[in-house]
Write a protein that holds these residues in place. Structure first.
Motif, PDB file in Angstrom:
ATOM      1  N   PRO A   1       0.818  -1.222   0.000  1.00 13.87           N
ATOM      2  CA  PRO A   1       0.000   0.000   0.000  1.00 13.87           C
ATOM      3  C   PRO A   1       0.849   1.267   0.000  1.00 13.87           C
ATOM      4  CG  PRO A   1      -0.782  -1.551   1.670  1.00 13.87           C
ATOM      5  CD  PRO A   1       0.532  -2.067   1.162  1.00 13.87           C
ATOM      6  N   GLU A   2       0.520   2.167  -0.917  1.00 14.71           N
ATOM      7  CA  GLU A   2       1.126   3.503  -0.991  1.00 14.71           C
ATOM      8  C   GLU A   2      -0.007   4.475  -0.721  1.00 14.71           C
ATOM      9  OE1 GLU A   2       4.300   4.395  -1.783  1.00 14.71           O
ATOM     10  OE2 GLU A   2       5.061   2.403  -2.261  1.00 14.71           O
ATOM     11  N   ILE A   3       0.131   5.277   0.330  1.00 16.83           N
ATOM     12  CA  ILE A   3      -0.940   6.181   0.731  1.00 16.83           C
ATOM     13  C   ILE A   3      -0.354   7.584   0.907  1.00 16.83           C
ATOM     14  CG2 ILE A   3      -2.706   6.652   2.485  1.00 16.83           C
ATOM     15  CD1 ILE A   3      -2.334   3.565   3.207  1.00 16.83           C
ATOM     16  N   ASN A   4      -1.020   8.571   0.317  1.00 17.30           N
ATOM     17  CA  ASN A   4      -0.614   9.964   0.478  1.00 17.30           C
ATOM     18  C   ASN A   4      -1.785  10.747   1.048  1.00 17.30           C
ATOM     19  OD1 ASN A   4       1.940   9.602  -0.680  1.00 17.30           O
ATOM     20  ND2 ASN A   4       1.129   9.904  -2.734  1.00 17.30           N
ATOM     21  N   ILE A   5      -1.501  11.559   2.056  1.00 16.63           N
ATOM     22  CA  ILE A   5      -2.520  12.418   2.652  1.00 16.63           C
ATOM     23  C   ILE A   5      -2.033  13.854   2.521  1.00 16.63           C
ATOM     24  CG2 ILE A   5      -3.765  13.030   4.762  1.00 16.63           C
ATOM     25  CD1 ILE A   5      -3.248  10.165   5.756  1.00 16.63           C
ATOM     26  N   GLU A   6      -2.873  14.710   1.950  1.00 16.01           N
ATOM     27  CA  GLU A   6      -2.502  16.102   1.792  1.00 16.01           C
ATOM     28  C   GLU A   6      -3.746  16.981   1.828  1.00 16.01           C
ATOM     29  OE1 GLU A   6      -1.890  16.872  -2.839  1.00 16.01           O
ATOM     30  OE2 GLU A   6      -0.665  15.195  -2.116  1.00 16.01           O
ATOM     31  N   ALA A   7      -3.538  18.269   1.942  1.00 17.59           N
ATOM     32  CA  ALA A   7      -4.641  19.227   1.917  1.00 17.59           C
ATOM     33  C   ALA A   7      -4.168  20.482   1.212  1.00 17.59           C
ATOM     34  CB  ALA A   7      -5.094  19.558   3.335  1.00 17.59           C
ATOM     35  N   GLU A   8      -5.103  21.137   0.550  1.00 17.93           N
ATOM     36  CA  GLU A   8      -4.763  22.407  -0.079  1.00 17.93           C
ATOM     37  C   GLU A   8      -5.824  23.440   0.288  1.00 17.93           C
ATOM     38  OE1 GLU A   8      -6.183  22.491  -4.617  1.00 17.93           O
ATOM     39  OE2 GLU A   8      -4.847  20.799  -4.185  1.00 17.93           O
ATOM     40  N   SER A   9      -5.368  24.658   0.362  1.00 17.83           N
ATOM     41  CA  SER A   9      -6.247  25.764   0.705  1.00 17.83           C
ATOM     42  C   SER A   9      -6.998  26.202  -0.548  1.00 17.83           C
ATOM     43  CB  SER A   9      -5.415  26.919   1.255  1.00 17.83           C
ATOM     44  OG  SER A   9      -6.228  28.023   1.518  1.00 17.83           O
ATOM     45  N   CYS A  10      -8.324  26.184  -0.466  1.00 12.95           N
ATOM     46  CA  CYS A  10      -9.153  26.726  -1.540  1.00 12.95           C
ATOM     47  C   CYS A  10      -9.781  28.004  -0.997  1.00 12.95           C
ATOM     48  CB  CYS A  10     -10.205  25.706  -1.952  1.00 12.95           C
ATOM     49  SG  CYS A  10      -9.458  24.203  -2.631  1.00 12.95           S
ATOM     50  N   ASP A  11     -10.669  28.588  -1.736  1.00 12.90           N
ATOM     51  CA  ASP A  11     -11.232  29.882  -1.358  1.00 12.90           C
ATOM     52  C   ASP A  11     -11.800  29.881   0.064  1.00 12.90           C
ATOM     53  OD1 ASP A  11     -12.052  32.518  -1.628  1.00 12.90           O
ATOM     54  OD2 ASP A  11     -13.936  31.972  -2.613  1.00 12.90           O
ATOM     55  N   LYS A  12     -12.830  29.085   0.313  1.00 19.06           N
ATOM     56  CA  LYS A  12     -13.474  29.083   1.628  1.00 19.06           C
ATOM     57  C   LYS A  12     -13.353  27.744   2.341  1.00 19.06           C
ATOM     58  CE  LYS A  12     -16.766  32.631   0.383  1.00 19.06           C
ATOM     59  NZ  LYS A  12     -18.150  32.998   0.117  1.00 19.06           N
ATOM     60  N   THR A  13     -12.632  26.801   1.742  1.00 18.22           N
ATOM     61  CA  THR A  13     -12.532  25.464   2.324  1.00 18.22           C
ATOM     62  C   THR A  13     -11.098  24.951   2.284  1.00 18.22           C
ATOM     63  OG1 THR A  13     -12.888  24.332   0.204  1.00 18.22           O
ATOM     64  CG2 THR A  13     -14.863  24.817   1.522  1.00 18.22           C
ATOM     65  N   TRP A  14     -10.877  23.897   3.038  1.00 24.69           N
ATOM     66  CA  TRP A  14      -9.688  23.066   2.906  1.00 24.69           C
ATOM     67  C   TRP A  14     -10.117  21.871   2.081  1.00 24.69           C
ATOM     68  CZ3 TRP A  14      -5.140  24.869   3.987  1.00 24.69           C
ATOM     69  CH2 TRP A  14      -4.999  25.858   4.961  1.00 24.69           C
ATOM     70  N   LEU A  15      -9.327  21.514   1.083  1.00 25.33           N
ATOM     71  CA  LEU A  15      -9.580  20.331   0.266  1.00 25.33           C
ATOM     72  C   LEU A  15      -8.560  19.273   0.659  1.00 25.33           C
ATOM     73  CD1 LEU A  15     -10.921  18.786  -2.083  1.00 25.33           C
ATOM     74  CD2 LEU A  15      -9.263  19.914  -3.612  1.00 25.33           C
ATOM     75  N   PHE A  16      -9.059  18.193   1.251  1.00 22.78           N
ATOM     76  CA  PHE A  16      -8.196  17.079   1.662  1.00 22.78           C
ATOM     77  C   PHE A  16      -8.219  16.018   0.575  1.00 22.78           C
ATOM     78  CE2 PHE A  16      -9.215  19.158   5.578  1.00 22.78           C
ATOM     79  CZ  PHE A  16      -8.125  18.949   6.408  1.00 22.78           C
ATOM     80  N   LYS A  17      -7.065  15.366   0.361  1.00 17.60           N
ATOM     81  CA  LYS A  17      -6.942  14.297  -0.631  1.00 17.60           C
ATOM     82  C   LYS A  17      -6.206  13.138   0.027  1.00 17.60           C
ATOM     83  CE  LYS A  17      -6.392  17.626  -4.386  1.00 17.60           C
ATOM     84  NZ  LYS A  17      -5.521  18.088  -5.475  1.00 17.60           N
ATOM     85  N   ILE A  18      -6.822  11.965  -0.046  1.00 18.81           N
ATOM     86  CA  ILE A  18      -6.178  10.753   0.454  1.00 18.81           C
ATOM     87  C   ILE A  18      -6.102   9.790  -0.727  1.00 18.81           C
ATOM     88  CG2 ILE A  18      -6.296   8.836   2.088  1.00 18.81           C
ATOM     89  CD1 ILE A  18      -7.684  10.743   4.022  1.00 18.81           C
ATOM     90  N   TYR A  19      -4.886   9.624  -1.222  1.00 14.31           N
ATOM     91  CA  TYR A  19      -4.627   8.812  -2.405  1.00 14.31           C
ATOM     92  C   TYR A  19      -4.121   7.436  -1.989  1.00 14.31           C
ATOM     93  CZ  TYR A  19      -1.801   6.679  -6.017  1.00 14.31           C
ATOM     94  OH  TYR A  19      -1.258   5.756  -6.868  1.00 14.31           O
ATOM     95  N   ASP A  20      -4.573   6.409  -2.726  1.00 14.27           N
ATOM     96  CA  ASP A  20      -4.009   5.071  -2.527  1.00 14.27           C
ATOM     97  C   ASP A  20      -3.797   4.393  -3.873  1.00 14.27           C
ATOM     98  OD1 ASP A  20      -6.256   3.167  -3.313  1.00 14.27           O
ATOM     99  OD2 ASP A  20      -7.294   4.285  -1.741  1.00 14.27           O
ATOM    100  N   ASN A  21      -2.982   3.354  -3.853  1.00 15.26           N
ATOM    101  CA  ASN A  21      -2.688   2.587  -5.068  1.00 15.26           C
ATOM    102  C   ASN A  21      -3.441   1.253  -5.045  1.00 15.26           C
ATOM    103  OD1 ASN A  21      -1.221   1.422  -2.971  1.00 15.26           O
ATOM    104  ND2 ASN A  21       0.440   0.772  -4.300  1.00 15.26           N
ATOM    105  N   GLY A  22      -4.634   1.254  -4.472  1.00 14.50           N
ATOM    106  CA  GLY A  22      -5.406   0.030  -4.280  1.00 14.50           C
ATOM    107  C   GLY A  22      -6.116  -0.465  -5.518  1.00 14.50           C
TER     108      GLY A  22
END
Length: 153
Positions: A68-89
């Protein structure tokens, strides 16, 4: 359920989740990368369970013999935080992408993959409790990215 929203450091929440799941990572030799995450206003227990469910699924729904390869990140958007959790499943067929967030909807037989069909429905409930949205982008056989938004303070 925590009755009070507080200022939470998502880095610390994810750190606790990953420490709790340490045996799962070691058993599967999972490789996880966590990029800098934001501080936000939310319910600690619910956010911890949200990250736990998404990471647990990324470990569980893997091709046999893969690491399993898992990446967790977040980016700042206008009024929200956008979280991304990627996997190679194993990925999710496009026709099931809405179904996976409905309680007790399983895409696989229990002998293929564990799980109860509750986790992603719970994730949707937590994200909506915080005023956000959750969805998935996926390629069958290649992996998934679960995305969710949480409004900024």
């Amino acid at each position: 359920k925590d009755s009070i929203k507080t200022i939470l450091d998502c880095n610390k929440i994810v750190e606790v989740v990953l420490n709790d799941m340490d045996d799962s990572f070691k058993e599967k030799n999972a490789h996880i990368v966590v990029k800098e995450l934001p501080t936000l206003y939310g319910y600690e227990t619910e956010l911890r369970l949200l990250f736990h469910n998404l990471v647990a699924n990324a470990i569980m729904y893997q091709k046999t013999g893969s690491i399993p390869e898992i990446n967790i990140e977040a980016e700042s958007c206008d009024k929200t935080w956008l979280f991304k959790i990627y996997d190679n499943g194993i990925g999710i067929d496009e026709k099931y992408r809405d179904k996976i967030f409905i309680i007790f909807q399983r895409l696989h037989k229990r002998n293929e993959y564990g799980g109860t069909g509750i986790g992603l429905a719970y994730c949707k409930k937590v994200v909506e409790l915080h005023g956000g949205k959750i969805w998935v982008e996926s390629t069958l056989g290649e992996g998934s990215t679960f995305l969710f938004t949480i409004p900024k303070n």
